[in-house]
Scaffold this active site. Structure first.
Site, mmCIF file in Angstrom:
data_model
loop_
_atom_site.group_PDB
_atom_site.id
_atom_site.type_symbol
_atom_site.label_atom_id
_atom_site.label_comp_id
_atom_site.label_asym_id
_atom_site.label_seq_id
_atom_site.Cartn_x
_atom_site.Cartn_y
_atom_site.Cartn_z
ATOM 1 N N ASP A 231 -5.744 14.477 -4.197
ATOM 2 C CA ASP A 231 -6.908 14.481 -3.298
ATOM 3 C C ASP A 231 -7.151 13.056 -2.794
ATOM 4 O OD1 ASP A 231 -10.016 16.234 -3.330
ATOM 5 O OD2 ASP A 231 -9.669 14.304 -2.379
ATOM 6 N N ASP B 38 -7.598 17.234 2.947
ATOM 7 C CA ASP B 38 -7.143 16.033 2.208
ATOM 8 C C ASP B 38 -6.678 16.316 0.783
ATOM 9 O OD1 ASP B 38 -9.613 16.412 0.881
ATOM 10 O OD2 ASP B 38 -9.824 14.263 0.564
ATOM 11 N N GLU B 39 -6.423 17.567 0.454
ATOM 12 C CA GLU B 39 -6.024 17.850 -0.936
ATOM 13 C C GLU B 39 -5.054 19.032 -0.995
ATOM 14 O OE1 GLU B 39 -9.158 19.726 -3.382
ATOM 15 O OE2 GLU B 39 -10.251 20.062 -1.525
HETATM 16 P P1 TTP Z 1 -13.614 15.347 -0.367
HETATM 17 O O1 TTP Z 1 -12.202 15.253 -0.860
HETATM 18 O O2 TTP Z 1 -14.557 16.225 -1.125
HETATM 19 O O3 TTP Z 1 -14.299 13.937 -0.314
HETATM 20 P P2 TTP Z 1 -13.675 12.534 0.065
HETATM 21 O O4 TTP Z 1 -12.205 12.606 0.286
HETATM 22 O O5 TTP Z 1 -14.467 11.934 1.176
HETATM 23 O O6 TTP Z 1 -13.995 11.674 -1.237
HETATM 24 P P3 TTP Z 1 -13.344 11.790 -2.678
HETATM 25 O O7 TTP Z 1 -12.334 12.884 -2.638
HETATM 26 O O8 TTP Z 1 -12.745 10.446 -2.928
HETATM 27 O O9 TTP Z 1 -14.489 12.067 -3.586
HETATM 28 O O10 TTP Z 1 -13.608 15.831 1.139
HETATM 29 C C1 TTP Z 1 -12.617 15.445 2.070
HETATM 30 C C2 TTP Z 1 -13.256 15.192 3.430
HETATM 31 O O11 TTP Z 1 -13.994 16.348 3.827
HETATM 32 C C3 TTP Z 1 -14.238 14.050 3.436
HETATM 33 O O12 TTP Z 1 -13.627 12.795 3.660
HETATM 34 C C4 TTP Z 1 -15.171 14.437 4.525
HETATM 35 C C5 TTP Z 1 -15.173 15.947 4.522
HETATM 36 N N1 TTP Z 1 -16.400 16.440 3.872
HETATM 37 C C6 TTP Z 1 -17.506 16.720 4.675
HETATM 38 O O13 TTP Z 1 -17.438 16.594 5.914
HETATM 39 N N2 TTP Z 1 -18.653 17.168 4.097
HETATM 40 C C7 TTP Z 1 -18.775 17.331 2.744
HETATM 41 O O14 TTP Z 1 -19.839 17.733 2.241
HETATM 42 C C8 TTP Z 1 -17.626 17.025 1.911
HETATM 43 C C9 TTP Z 1 -17.714 17.169 0.419
HETATM 44 C C10 TTP Z 1 -16.477 16.592 2.532
HETATM 45 MG MG MG Z 2 -10.977 13.642 -1.074
#
Ligand code: TTP
Ligand code: MG
Length: 435
Positions: free
Chosen positions: A50, A143-144
């Site tokens: 991720d 992103d994962e």
């Molecule tokens: P995540 O993987 O949940 O978050 P992240 O990559 O920003 O941070 P990390 O994994 O390091 O904790 O989500 C991926 C993308 O999805 C994030 O960059 C932006 C989007 N997203 C939103 O638009 N709204 C949200 O509530 C969440 C959780 C994510």
């Molecule tokens: Mg992420």
């Protein structure tokens, strides 16, 4: 950081030069300290990766002047934070937080409007790098993804743990994005572990320490246990996974049925779900049996928006775009009618699905009452060809851009509660999803 077990000898991997050795704080080959150690390091092959603060990471990469500044990504209109970089998170800024609150917490943050198309491109490039290691890649969101690296050691001349460390280093070097890794015996534990030491984390959970690690976590860390389920479990006095570990299977099933069985297994770190790549998917569809038969075009079209959104969400999550859109209807006499149209350019946008399925519906609304309506997409083509700017009908391009902006607000497709105006009427009952 690593979860370890004192009874078993450790195996270690250097995340800098990928050397494998027994144990030690520094790599005996390159003397560097980024070491990951676990007794089961060489036996595990299910991973979850991720990206760290994904949208913010892409913006920092593309705008080096933001590198050392707090960056918040968010839509202006709805005023919600999509994500914040780790610097901004130190001030308490979080995803889904109202923007005014984020600005108060972190007044010097750079606020950037999301560029979904860009993020999709980078997300796809990352997933494609994963696919170079194994065809068994299951994207979960932009992103994962899960990866199953069983049986890949001979091909890549390295155990899965080393392949993953190399891949993370390659993603960082080639795409400028950092990613966190979870390695475990199954999907549940892999996803749990990738989140444990962000950013640039590499966490291993093995069979030997799963029970202890799970015992320290709240029930909400079990996938599928959202706020609602957590609330009803809390009413029964259950809030920690350790409490589930003390209960036997029969009483959990008696109390919560199928969910009870799931809770029993997951609390003990058991998860038999396979990593499912998209390659076998031939179509994505969604259909809904109507509460009462409908014959009127407007009433039926009203259902099409929710169905189009569900299918579009699924396509985006799976990174698929299809050129053939199919409308399915079942008459009150149970006769099934389907109508399809194939587009020049494949799509994954709900606007397009809605527009085409509405067109297909029009001639079929001749007074016949229908009991079921569905929308499907097939004829998958490379995502790079999807939803190109429409020169003949520029308004279509504008709508596509608006949808991408909306996706940015929705976060990981559907996590948050944002819907276009016309969706509100149909959003109450979730349609049956079919694939
Ligand atoms: P995540 O993987 O949940 O978050 P992240 O990559 O920003 O941070 P990390 O994994 O390091 O904790 O989500 C991926 C993308 O999805 C994030 O960059 C932006 C989007 N997203 C939103 O638009 N709204 C949200 O509530 C969440 C959780 C994510
Ligand atoms: Mg992420």
């Amino acid at each position: 950081m690593t979860a370890t077990s004192a009874q078993h000898p450790l195996t270690s991997l250097c995340r800098t030069c990928f050397h494998i050795f027994n144990t030690g704080k520094f790599c005996p080959q390159c003397n560097r300290p980024r070491i990951i150690s676990h007794p089961e390091l060489l036996n595990l092959s299910i991973a979850h990766m991720d990206c760290d603060a994904f949208y913010a990471a892409v913006e920092k990469r593309d705008n080096p002047e933001y590198a050392s500044r707090p960056v918040i990504i968010g839509g202006e209109k709805r005023g919600v934070v999509s994500t914040a970089c780790y610097i901004a998170r130190m001030s308490g800024v979080r995803s889904a937080m109202p923007m005014y609150k984020a600005k108060k917490l972190c007044p010097d943050a750079v606020i950037v409007r999301p560029n979904m198309k860009r993020y999709q491109e980078v997300g796809l490039a990352i997933h494609n790098k994963m696919r170079a290691l194994t065809p068994l890649v299951e994207p979960l969101s932009i992103d994962e993804a899960f990866l199953d690296l069983s049986g890949t050691e001979a091909l890549h001349q390295a155990p899965p743990a080393a392949q993953l460390a190399k891949l993370a280093a390659e993603i960082e070097a080639d795409l400028g994005i950092t990613i966190s890794i979870g390695l475990a015996p199954n999907k549940f534990l892999a996803k749990l572990s990738s989140d444990m030491n962000k950013p640039r984390g590499f966490t291993v959970i093995g069979k030997s320490d799963a029970h202890t690690i799970l015992a320290s976590l709240p029930i909400t860390r079990i996938y599928g246990i959202g706020a609602k389920s957590a609330k009803s479990l809390a009413k029964d006095g259950l809030s920690q996974i350790s409490q589930l570990q003390e209960m036997d299977e029969t009483s959990l099933i008696r109390r919560y049925g199928e969910t009870g069985q799931k809770l029993f297994k997951l609390s003990r770190g058991i998860d038999n779900r396979k990593v499912q790549p998209n390659s076998g998917v031939k179509s994505v569809s969604s259909e809904r049996t109507l509460a009462q038969d409908l014959a009127d075009f407007d009433a039926l079209q009203d259902k099409l928006w929710g169905l189009s959104e569900t299918v579009s969400t699924d396509l985006k999550r799976k990174e698929l775009a299809g050129a053939t859109i199919t409308l399915k209807l079942k008459t009150s006499m149970h006769r099934i009618i389907t109508r399809s149209r194939t587009l020049e350019v494949p799509t994954q946008l709900s606007e397009t699905l809605f527009e085409i399925s509405s067109d297909l519906l029009q001639p079929l609304t001749d007074g016949t009452p229908y009991r079921l309506i569905g929308v499907g997409v097939s004829g998958f083509r490379p995502l790079s060809e999807a939803d190109q700017p429409d020169l003949i009908e520029p308004s279509r391009t504008q709508r596509a851009n608006a949808e991408r902006a909306m996706d940015a607000l929705k976060g990981k497709y559907g996590k948050a509660a944002i819907s276009k105006g016309r969706g509100f009427k149909t959003a109450k009952t979730a349609p049956n999803k079919k694939q």
